[in-house]
Scaffold this motif. Structure first.
Motif, PDB file in Angstrom:
ATOM      1  N   PHE A 270       0.831  -1.196   0.000  1.00 54.04           N
ATOM      2  CA  PHE A 270       0.000   0.000   0.000  1.00 54.04           C
ATOM      3  C   PHE A 270       0.871   1.253   0.000  1.00 54.04           C
ATOM      4  N   PHE A 271       1.901   1.269   0.855  1.00 54.80           N
ATOM      5  CA  PHE A 271       2.774   2.439   0.921  1.00 54.80           C
ATOM      6  C   PHE A 271       3.610   2.590  -0.355  1.00 54.80           C
ATOM      7  N   VAL A 272       4.033   1.469  -0.951  1.00 53.88           N
ATOM      8  CA  VAL A 272       4.766   1.548  -2.217  1.00 53.88           C
ATOM      9  C   VAL A 272       3.890   2.173  -3.296  1.00 53.88           C
ATOM     10  N   LYS A 273       2.621   1.757  -3.361  1.00 56.59           N
ATOM     11  CA  LYS A 273       1.703   2.328  -4.346  1.00 56.59           C
ATOM     12  C   LYS A 273       1.495   3.812  -4.101  1.00 56.59           C
ATOM     13  N   ARG A 274       1.364   4.192  -2.842  1.00 59.25           N
ATOM     14  CA  ARG A 274       1.084   5.588  -2.529  1.00 59.25           C
ATOM     15  C   ARG A 274       2.283   6.476  -2.827  1.00 59.25           C
ATOM     16  N   ILE A 275       3.485   5.970  -2.576  1.00 58.82           N
ATOM     17  CA  ILE A 275       4.685   6.761  -2.857  1.00 58.82           C
ATOM     18  C   ILE A 275       4.972   6.802  -4.352  1.00 58.82           C
ATOM     19  N   GLY A 276       4.771   5.659  -5.020  1.00 60.67           N
ATOM     20  CA  GLY A 276       4.946   5.618  -6.469  1.00 60.67           C
ATOM     21  C   GLY A 276       6.386   5.638  -6.931  1.00 60.67           C
ATOM     22  N   GLY A 277       7.292   5.052  -6.171  1.00 58.96           N
ATOM     23  CA  GLY A 277       8.696   5.035  -6.555  1.00 58.96           C
ATOM     24  C   GLY A 277       9.061   3.854  -7.424  1.00 58.96           C
ATOM     25  N   GLY A 278      10.332   3.793  -7.795  1.00 56.86           N
ATOM     26  CA  GLY A 278      10.852   2.715  -8.625  1.00 56.86           C
ATOM     27  C   GLY A 278      11.974   1.993  -7.912  1.00 56.86           C
ATOM     28  N   PRO A 279      12.985   1.537  -8.655  1.00 57.10           N
ATOM     29  CA  PRO A 279      14.104   0.813  -8.039  1.00 57.10           C
ATOM     30  C   PRO A 279      14.829   1.616  -6.964  1.00 57.10           C
ATOM     31  N   GLU A 280      14.844   2.940  -7.126  1.00 56.75           N
ATOM     32  CA  GLU A 280      15.516   3.764  -6.108  1.00 56.75           C
ATOM     33  C   GLU A 280      14.797   3.666  -4.761  1.00 56.75           C
ATOM     34  N   LEU A 281      13.463   3.520  -4.799  1.00 53.80           N
ATOM     35  CA  LEU A 281      12.701   3.348  -3.557  1.00 53.80           C
ATOM     36  C   LEU A 281      13.000   1.986  -2.943  1.00 53.80           C
ATOM     37  N   VAL A 282      13.126   0.967  -3.783  1.00 54.66           N
ATOM     38  CA  VAL A 282      13.449  -0.375  -3.290  1.00 54.66           C
ATOM     39  C   VAL A 282      14.802  -0.351  -2.584  1.00 54.66           C
ATOM     40  N   TRP A 283      15.778   0.315  -3.183  1.00 53.47           N
ATOM     41  CA  TRP A 283      17.109   0.402  -2.560  1.00 53.47           C
ATOM     42  C   TRP A 283      17.026   1.159  -1.241  1.00 53.47           C
ATOM     43  N   LEU A 284      16.273   2.245  -1.225  1.00 47.50           N
ATOM     44  CA  LEU A 284      16.175   3.074  -0.026  1.00 47.50           C
ATOM     45  C   LEU A 284      15.553   2.299   1.128  1.00 47.50           C
ATOM     46  N   PHE A 285      14.406   1.648   0.895  1.00 45.96           N
ATOM     47  CA  PHE A 285      13.791   0.950   2.025  1.00 45.96           C
ATOM     48  C   PHE A 285      14.570  -0.310   2.396  1.00 45.96           C
TER      49      PHE A 285
ATOM     50  N   MET B  92      22.356   5.247  -6.929  1.00 47.75           N
ATOM     51  CA  MET B  92      23.224   6.414  -6.840  1.00 47.75           C
ATOM     52  C   MET B  92      22.960   7.415  -7.967  1.00 47.75           C
ATOM     53  N   ARG B  93      22.502   6.902  -9.103  1.00 47.55           N
ATOM     54  CA  ARG B  93      22.162   7.806 -10.205  1.00 47.55           C
ATOM     55  C   ARG B  93      20.842   8.527  -9.951  1.00 47.55           C
ATOM     56  N   ARG B  94      20.091   8.051  -8.960  1.00 49.32           N
ATOM     57  CA  ARG B  94      18.801   8.671  -8.643  1.00 49.32           C
ATOM     58  C   ARG B  94      18.804   9.217  -7.222  1.00 49.32           C
ATOM     59  N   ARG B  95      19.933   9.784  -6.817  1.00 44.91           N
ATOM     60  CA  ARG B  95      20.063  10.270  -5.442  1.00 44.91           C
ATOM     61  C   ARG B  95      19.037  11.354  -5.122  1.00 44.91           C
ATOM     62  N   GLN B  96      18.805  12.247  -6.060  1.00 46.83           N
ATOM     63  CA  GLN B  96      17.865  13.338  -5.796  1.00 46.83           C
ATOM     64  C   GLN B  96      16.449  12.802  -5.588  1.00 46.83           C
ATOM     65  N   LEU B  97      16.069  11.795  -6.373  1.00 46.85           N
ATOM     66  CA  LEU B  97      14.738  11.220  -6.226  1.00 46.85           C
ATOM     67  C   LEU B  97      14.620  10.481  -4.896  1.00 46.85           C
ATOM     68  N   MET B  98      15.688   9.796  -4.487  1.00 47.15           N
ATOM     69  CA  MET B  98      15.672   9.128  -3.192  1.00 47.15           C
ATOM     70  C   MET B  98      15.533  10.132  -2.059  1.00 47.15           C
ATOM     71  N   ALA B  99      16.265  11.234  -2.181  1.00 48.87           N
ATOM     72  CA  ALA B  99      16.163  12.285  -1.163  1.00 48.87           C
ATOM     73  C   ALA B  99      14.747  12.844  -1.094  1.00 48.87           C
ATOM     74  N   GLN B 100      14.115  12.944  -2.250  1.00 44.24           N
ATOM     75  CA  GLN B 100      12.735  13.431  -2.296  1.00 44.24           C
ATOM     76  C   GLN B 100      11.786  12.443  -1.617  1.00 44.24           C
ATOM     77  N   HIS B 101      11.975  11.165  -1.882  1.00 43.18           N
ATOM     78  CA  HIS B 101      11.150  10.151  -1.220  1.00 43.18           C
ATOM     79  C   HIS B 101      11.307  10.236   0.299  1.00 43.18           C
ATOM     80  N   TRP B 102      12.534  10.351   0.740  1.00 45.39           N
ATOM     81  CA  TRP B 102      12.810  10.393   2.176  1.00 45.39           C
ATOM     82  C   TRP B 102      12.249  11.660   2.821  1.00 45.39           C
TER      83      TRP B 102
END
Length: 285
Positions: A21-36, A198-208
């Protein structure tokens, strides 16, 4: 299925639906998988260290081989599924994968683990598989790449069946603690996805920054969902566990319909009933 085993699988289904549910709500990709995944490693590190010290599990060549194999199978599943979502159609890849996964898990358990399947178990498992297939959209002729979508869905289902039986043997026969098995797999996923993340650091920072609570919830419930399933597999045959854990799909789809406004609840409820009936047959088998 024992009451305790059913309770573990039901709790796992709730955890699985929660993190999805939270993955759907955040809507991230592989960068979200790495972050969590990184957050998961931090959160579960004290428990992993505690198990290593207190339980002192034996890690001979066979145990190490199964740890490595589990890591490879789970990573292959993730990469294949992500590739399938890019090349194929989500509305076809996902239901085919979730429907064939428990079917193949059950078949592999009978073939390789010597488990037995009764008529009631077979009927219950089939009801769950059919319910999951149509609850998540069914086979649609309008998808843009039917052959590719079905191919990736079947491939993902094959990997689900493979890692389920592989991990069942690892925790039941080789006595590898479920938490450590999942922890090693998570560490492997972090290593593999690091270059892309690492190529999506800005997007990861945004998710966080925008979804910190959701990321922590995913990091907590994602491993817990599978750890509970692995504990159930220690004393419960795969032919019971593999179909029953697909209740998580039911909970995820219903939550999406109600909480995320995805709609189609009226069409989905009858298939939800089919899944519940299948689980009831498995629970009383």
């Amino acid at each position: 299925m024992s009451l305790f085993g059913l309770t573990l699988v039901l709790a796992a289904a709730f955890c699985h639906a929660t993190w999805n549910f939270f993955v759907k709500r955040i809507g991230g990709g592989p960068e979200l998988v790495w972050l969590f995944s990184v957050v998961s490693v931090v959160l579960y590190m004290p428990l992993a260290l505690y198990l290593l010290v207190t339980a002192a599990p034996e890690f001979g060549p066979e145990q190490i081989g199964f740890l490595a194999g589990s890591t490879v199978l789970h990573l292959a599943y993730f990469l294949l599924l992500q590739r399938g979502y890019r090349v194929g159609d989500l509305s076809l890849v996902y239901p085919v994968a979730r429907a064939t996964g428990p079917l193949l898990s059950t078949g592999f358990a009978v073939a390789f683990l010597g488990e037995r399947i009764s008529g009631q178990i077979a009927l219950g498992g089939l009801a769950v598989i059919v319910g999951v297939l149509f609850l998540t959209g069914g086979i649609r002729r309008s998808v843009r790449s039917v052959v590719a979508s079905i191919g990736f869905g079947l491939g993902a289902g094959l990997l689900i069946g493979s890692y389920t039986v592989w991990d069942a043997h690892a925790v039941a026969a080789l006595a590898i603690p479920p938490l450590l098995l999942d922890y090693v797999s998570t560490c492997g996923r972090i290593v593999l996805l690091a270059p892309l993340a690492m190529r999506r650091r800005q997007l990861m920072a945004q998710h966080w920054r925008n979804h910190r609570g959701g990321v922590v919830a995913i990091a907590l419930f994602n491993p817990l969902a599978y750890i509970l399933v692995l504990h159930a597999l220690i004393f419960t045959p795969v032919v019971y566990v593999a179909p029953t854990r697909e209740l998580s799909v039911l909970l995820t789809v219903v939550a999406g319909s109600i909480l995320l406004g995805e709609g189609h609840l009226r069409r989905r409820l009858p298939w939800a009933g089919v899944i519940v009936a299948g689980v009831a047959l498995l629970a009383t088998g």
